[in-house]
Design an enzyme around this catalytic site. Structure first.
Site, PDB file in Angstrom:
ATOM      1  N   ILE A  43       0.857  -1.194   0.000  1.00  0.00           N
ATOM      2  CA  ILE A  43       0.000   0.000   0.000  1.00  0.00           C
ATOM      3  C   ILE A  43       0.891   1.241   0.000  1.00  0.00           C
ATOM      4  O   ILE A  43       2.042   1.193   0.437  1.00  0.00           O
ATOM      5  CB  ILE A  43      -0.959   0.051   1.214  1.00  0.00           C
ATOM      6  CG1 ILE A  43      -0.179   0.139   2.536  1.00  0.00           C
ATOM      7  CG2 ILE A  43      -1.877  -1.168   1.224  1.00  0.00           C
ATOM      8  CD1 ILE A  43      -1.058   0.429   3.752  1.00  0.00           C
ATOM      9  N   GLY A  55       0.410   6.691   3.658  1.00  0.00           N
ATOM     10  CA  GLY A  55      -0.683   7.661   3.808  1.00  0.00           C
ATOM     11  C   GLY A  55      -0.195   9.085   3.577  1.00  0.00           C
ATOM     12  O   GLY A  55      -0.912   9.930   3.040  1.00  0.00           O
TER      13      GLY A  55
END
Lengths: 142, 141
Positions: free
Chosen positions: B59, B62
């Site tokens: 991923i 953020g």
């Protein structure tokens, strides 16, 4: 590598980083960040009247997190929330020092949350940014 | 300190939308952010390790997604954002390699105080129809 910081060892109101780690704002670091994030803000290409070059405000996400990475929790932690206030962009050539303090500790749905305030100043004590980071703390053996 | 809510100020109105940004994210970009930020958590850069996590694959950081938000605000109101801007966001979901992140924002209030006039904006980042980041920003106009 530092030992993991256990949630149970944290105390509300206590300083988290002592002393505040130093972060050199080098041209290489700034250019690397700009390139990685695809930032084409034209003001970043300009040189200030003073002859200085500035970094994107969100370089805060690098210098603050790098400081916090000097003391980390167990693996599995998640960055849940972030607040920042930018007083001015950092400049290439500055050295930044980030302090952090544990604001609150709480548990929700079996997860342990740590809320910390951060304050970053340059080498002359000028305020660059402040923030509040909320992390879900990793658990040992998770 | 007295405050006054305005409907518009110098060409800006409540309800105005910020210029939208669509950014494709791939593993090369994630790796570049890992190098630039020093955040080399294997969840972001090691596909084999990432398979063992709840995400099943790597991923994006953020804070890479947050950088896209900052690009939008810098483009929209550089001075107000870089010199005194404030941000308050929550990370709501992962961004995977191959996702396109759409950053959107809207002016929800214009507040005048002794310190100046400030735009309050709601912000969101989404991948397809899923919101992955949500929050607010305030900057002087």
């Amino acid at each position: 590598m530092n030992e993991y910081v256990a949630y149970e060892s944290l105390v509300e109101g206590a300083d988290f980083l002592q002393p505040a780690p130093a972060f050199e704002v080098t041209q290489e670091r700034v250019e690397s960040y700009i390139q990685a994030t695809g930032d084409q803000t034209k003001q970043l290409e300009n040189t200030l009247v003073s002859g200085e070059r500035i970094a994107p405000p969100m370089l805060a996400a690098v210098y603050v997190i790098e400081a916090l990475r000097t003391r980390v929790g167990p693996p599995g932690g998640i960055h849940a929330k972030q607040k920042f206030k930018f007083y001015r962009p950092a400049k290439i050539g500055e050295t930044l020092f980030t302090k952090a303090k544990v604001l609150s500790l709480y548990e929700k749905k079996g997860r342990q949350y740590v809320e910390m305030s951060t304050e970053t100043k340059n080498q002359t004590g000028e305020l660059i940014s402040t923030g509040i980071i909320t992390r879900i703390w990793g658990k040992v053996d998770e | 300190m007295s405050e006054r809510a305005l409907k518009y100020w110098e060409g800006l109105s409540v309800g105005d939308v910020l210029p939208e940004l669509c950014q494709q994210v791939d593993q090369t970009m994630i790796n570049a952010y890992a190098d630039a930020s020093g955040d080399i958590n294997p969840l972001h850069i090691d596909p084999e390790f990432a398979k063992t996590t709840i995400f099943g694959k790597t991923i994006a950081h953020g804070l890479l997604t947050l950088a896209f938000v900052s690009r939008v605000l810098s483009h929209w109101n550089w001075h107000g954002w870089a010199y005194g801007g404030e941000l308050d966001i929550a990370f709501l979901g992962p961004v995977y390699p191959g996702n396109e992140v759409r950053v959107s924002g809207e002016v929800t209030a214009i507040i005048q105080s002794e310190l100046g006039v400030f735009a309050h904006c709601e912000l969101a980042c989404s991948c397809d129809d899923k919101v992955v980041l949500k929050g607010k920003a305030v900057c002087q106009i």
